[in-house]
Design a protein around this motif. Sequence first.
Motif, PDB file in Angstrom:
ATOM      1  N   ASP A  33      12.147 -12.838  -4.059  1.00  0.00           N
ATOM      2  CA  ASP A  33      11.599 -11.204  -4.276  1.00  0.00           C
ATOM      3  C   ASP A  33      10.294 -11.035  -4.471  1.00  0.00           C
ATOM      4  O   ASP A  33      10.597 -11.145  -5.615  1.00  0.00           O
ATOM      5  N   ILE A  34       9.468 -10.916  -3.623  1.00  0.00           N
ATOM      6  CA  ILE A  34       7.725 -11.490  -4.203  1.00  0.00           C
ATOM      7  C   ILE A  34       7.891  -9.987  -5.444  1.00  0.00           C
ATOM      8  O   ILE A  34       6.743 -10.443  -6.385  1.00  0.00           O
ATOM      9  N   GLU A  35       8.357  -8.817  -5.601  1.00  0.00           N
ATOM     10  CA  GLU A  35       8.134  -8.134  -6.633  1.00  0.00           C
ATOM     11  C   GLU A  35       8.602  -8.189  -8.058  1.00  0.00           C
ATOM     12  O   GLU A  35       7.950  -8.106  -9.049  1.00  0.00           O
ATOM     13  N   GLN A  36       9.653  -9.463  -7.961  1.00  0.00           N
ATOM     14  CA  GLN A  36      10.148 -10.067  -9.369  1.00  0.00           C
ATOM     15  C   GLN A  36       9.621 -11.321  -9.716  1.00  0.00           C
ATOM     16  O   GLN A  36       9.660 -11.792 -10.531  1.00  0.00           O
ATOM     17  N   GLN A  37       9.242 -12.399  -8.295  1.00  0.00           N
ATOM     18  CA  GLN A  37       8.061 -13.409  -8.908  1.00  0.00           C
ATOM     19  C   GLN A  37       6.770 -13.077  -8.226  1.00  0.00           C
ATOM     20  O   GLN A  37       6.475 -13.653  -7.303  1.00  0.00           O
ATOM     21  N   PRO A  38       5.595 -13.356  -9.642  1.00  0.00           N
ATOM     22  CA  PRO A  38       4.514 -13.233  -9.100  1.00  0.00           C
ATOM     23  C   PRO A  38       4.040 -14.079  -7.915  1.00  0.00           C
ATOM     24  O   PRO A  38       2.915 -14.386  -7.281  1.00  0.00           O
ATOM     25  N   ASP A  39       4.627 -15.756  -8.990  1.00  0.00           N
ATOM     26  CA  ASP A  39       4.078 -16.707  -8.377  1.00  0.00           C
ATOM     27  C   ASP A  39       4.190 -16.585  -6.218  1.00  0.00           C
ATOM     28  O   ASP A  39       3.425 -17.380  -5.919  1.00  0.00           O
ATOM     29  N   ALA A  40       5.625 -15.883  -6.193  1.00  0.00           N
ATOM     30  CA  ALA A  40       6.035 -15.740  -4.808  1.00  0.00           C
ATOM     31  C   ALA A  40       5.014 -14.893  -3.927  1.00  0.00           C
ATOM     32  O   ALA A  40       4.609 -15.819  -2.572  1.00  0.00           O
ATOM     33  N   GLN A  42       1.740 -14.739  -4.327  1.00  0.00           N
ATOM     34  CA  GLN A  42       1.039 -15.593  -3.826  1.00  0.00           C
ATOM     35  C   GLN A  42       0.785 -16.763  -2.335  1.00  0.00           C
ATOM     36  O   GLN A  42       0.459 -16.917  -1.777  1.00  0.00           O
ATOM     37  N   ILE A  43       2.142 -17.088  -2.253  1.00  0.00           N
ATOM     38  CA  ILE A  43       2.696 -17.887  -1.279  1.00  0.00           C
ATOM     39  C   ILE A  43       2.388 -16.451  -0.313  1.00  0.00           C
ATOM     40  O   ILE A  43       2.153 -17.486   0.755  1.00  0.00           O
ATOM     41  N   VAL A  44       2.415 -15.349  -0.285  1.00  0.00           N
ATOM     42  CA  VAL A  44       3.164 -14.903   1.143  1.00  0.00           C
ATOM     43  C   VAL A  44       1.858 -14.314   1.120  1.00  0.00           C
ATOM     44  O   VAL A  44       0.835 -14.412   2.744  1.00  0.00           O
ATOM     45  N   GLU A  45      -0.047 -14.464  -0.051  1.00  0.00           N
ATOM     46  CA  GLU A  45      -0.611 -13.763   0.050  1.00  0.00           C
ATOM     47  C   GLU A  45      -1.209 -14.544   0.911  1.00  0.00           C
ATOM     48  O   GLU A  45      -2.016 -14.692   1.785  1.00  0.00           O
ATOM     49  N   ALA A  47      -0.188 -17.093   3.209  1.00  0.00           N
ATOM     50  CA  ALA A  47       0.077 -16.791   4.573  1.00  0.00           C
ATOM     51  C   ALA A  47      -0.188 -16.224   5.431  1.00  0.00           C
ATOM     52  O   ALA A  47       0.118 -15.862   6.832  1.00  0.00           O
ATOM     53  N   ASN A  48      -0.410 -15.080   4.549  1.00  0.00           N
ATOM     54  CA  ASN A  48      -0.933 -13.797   5.536  1.00  0.00           C
ATOM     55  C   ASN A  48      -2.524 -12.583   4.812  1.00  0.00           C
ATOM     56  O   ASN A  48      -2.482 -11.822   5.373  1.00  0.00           O
ATOM     57  N   GLY A  49      -3.165 -14.051   4.607  1.00  0.00           N
ATOM     58  CA  GLY A  49      -5.156 -13.651   5.276  1.00  0.00           C
ATOM     59  C   GLY A  49      -5.228 -12.164   3.467  1.00  0.00           C
ATOM     60  O   GLY A  49      -5.950 -11.310   3.781  1.00  0.00           O
ATOM     61  N   GLY A  50      -4.354 -12.844   2.620  1.00  0.00           N
ATOM     62  CA  GLY A  50      -4.251 -12.081   1.495  1.00  0.00           C
ATOM     63  C   GLY A  50      -3.550 -11.263   1.170  1.00  0.00           C
ATOM     64  O   GLY A  50      -3.740 -10.061   0.300  1.00  0.00           O
ATOM     65  N   ASN A  51      -3.338 -10.952   2.515  1.00  0.00           N
ATOM     66  CA  ASN A  51      -1.838  -9.823   2.615  1.00  0.00           C
ATOM     67  C   ASN A  51      -0.346  -9.465   1.896  1.00  0.00           C
ATOM     68  O   ASN A  51      -0.199 -11.137   2.565  1.00  0.00           O
ATOM     69  N   GLN A  52      -0.549  -9.227   1.314  1.00  0.00           N
ATOM     70  CA  GLN A  52       1.353  -9.321   1.170  1.00  0.00           C
ATOM     71  C   GLN A  52       2.848  -8.452   2.270  1.00  0.00           C
ATOM     72  O   GLN A  52       3.245  -7.424   1.219  1.00  0.00           O
ATOM     73  N   THR A  53       2.733  -8.811   2.908  1.00  0.00           N
ATOM     74  CA  THR A  53       3.165  -8.423   4.195  1.00  0.00           C
ATOM     75  C   THR A  53       4.753  -9.460   4.353  1.00  0.00           C
ATOM     76  O   THR A  53       4.819 -10.671   4.841  1.00  0.00           O
ATOM     77  N   VAL A  54       5.299  -8.232   4.365  1.00  0.00           N
ATOM     78  CA  VAL A  54       7.198  -8.828   3.957  1.00  0.00           C
ATOM     79  C   VAL A  54       8.108  -8.718   4.878  1.00  0.00           C
ATOM     80  O   VAL A  54       7.553  -7.212   5.721  1.00  0.00           O
ATOM     81  N   PRO A  55       9.009  -9.032   5.631  1.00  0.00           N
ATOM     82  CA  PRO A  55       9.406 -10.357   5.272  1.00  0.00           C
ATOM     83  C   PRO A  55       8.553 -11.705   5.917  1.00  0.00           C
ATOM     84  O   PRO A  55       7.734 -11.371   7.587  1.00  0.00           O
ATOM     85  N   THR A  56       8.136 -12.594   5.213  1.00  0.00           N
ATOM     86  CA  THR A  56       7.504 -13.621   5.686  1.00  0.00           C
ATOM     87  C   THR A  56       8.378 -14.758   4.884  1.00  0.00           C
ATOM     88  O   THR A  56       8.706 -15.568   4.311  1.00  0.00           O
ATOM     89  N   VAL A  57       8.778 -15.819   6.508  1.00  0.00           N
ATOM     90  CA  VAL A  57       9.049 -17.505   5.987  1.00  0.00           C
ATOM     91  C   VAL A  57       8.381 -18.143   6.618  1.00  0.00           C
ATOM     92  O   VAL A  57       7.364 -18.114   6.782  1.00  0.00           O
ATOM     93  N   VAL A  58       9.214 -18.905   5.490  1.00  0.00           N
ATOM     94  CA  VAL A  58       8.658 -20.521   5.062  1.00  0.00           C
ATOM     95  C   VAL A  58       9.374 -20.676   5.289  1.00  0.00           C
ATOM     96  O   VAL A  58      10.467 -21.367   4.563  1.00  0.00           O
ATOM     97  N   TYR A  59       9.269 -21.976   6.643  1.00  0.00           N
ATOM     98  CA  TYR A  59       9.996 -23.448   6.733  1.00  0.00           C
ATOM     99  C   TYR A  59       9.552 -24.013   5.445  1.00  0.00           C
ATOM    100  O   TYR A  59       8.620 -24.747   5.254  1.00  0.00           O
ATOM    101  N   ALA A  60      10.607 -25.613   6.035  1.00  0.00           N
ATOM    102  CA  ALA A  60      10.807 -26.773   5.211  1.00  0.00           C
ATOM    103  C   ALA A  60       9.375 -27.809   5.865  1.00  0.00           C
ATOM    104  O   ALA A  60       8.900 -28.800   5.141  1.00  0.00           O
TER     105      ALA A  60
END
Length: 81
Positions: A33-40, A42-45, A47-60
């Motif tokens: 949950d990116i609202e509970q984990q601010p560092d997460a 940043q990962i989403v941003e 992956a999405n050009g600065g946007n907090q767009t969800v769901p974002t899926v990150v693979y191995a």
Amino acid sequence: MSTFTMYTTPWCGFCHRLRSQLDREGIGYDVVDIEQQPDAAQIVEEANGGNQTVPTVVYADGSSMTNPSLAQVKEKLAALG
């Protein structure tokens, strides 16, 4: 066993839909949950050009998809082997 990480928010309808589809298929994944984990958020941003767009899926392999369909997730997982 998780096969990827899905970044979500509690209010995201697309996230709920994808999670229920993955659960029905028996596909394992981790949820962050990116609202509970601010560092997460940043990962989403990143992956999405600065946007907090969800769901974002990150693979191995480090690749990501934003709001993928179940078919897209399954195809990617098959390619990762």
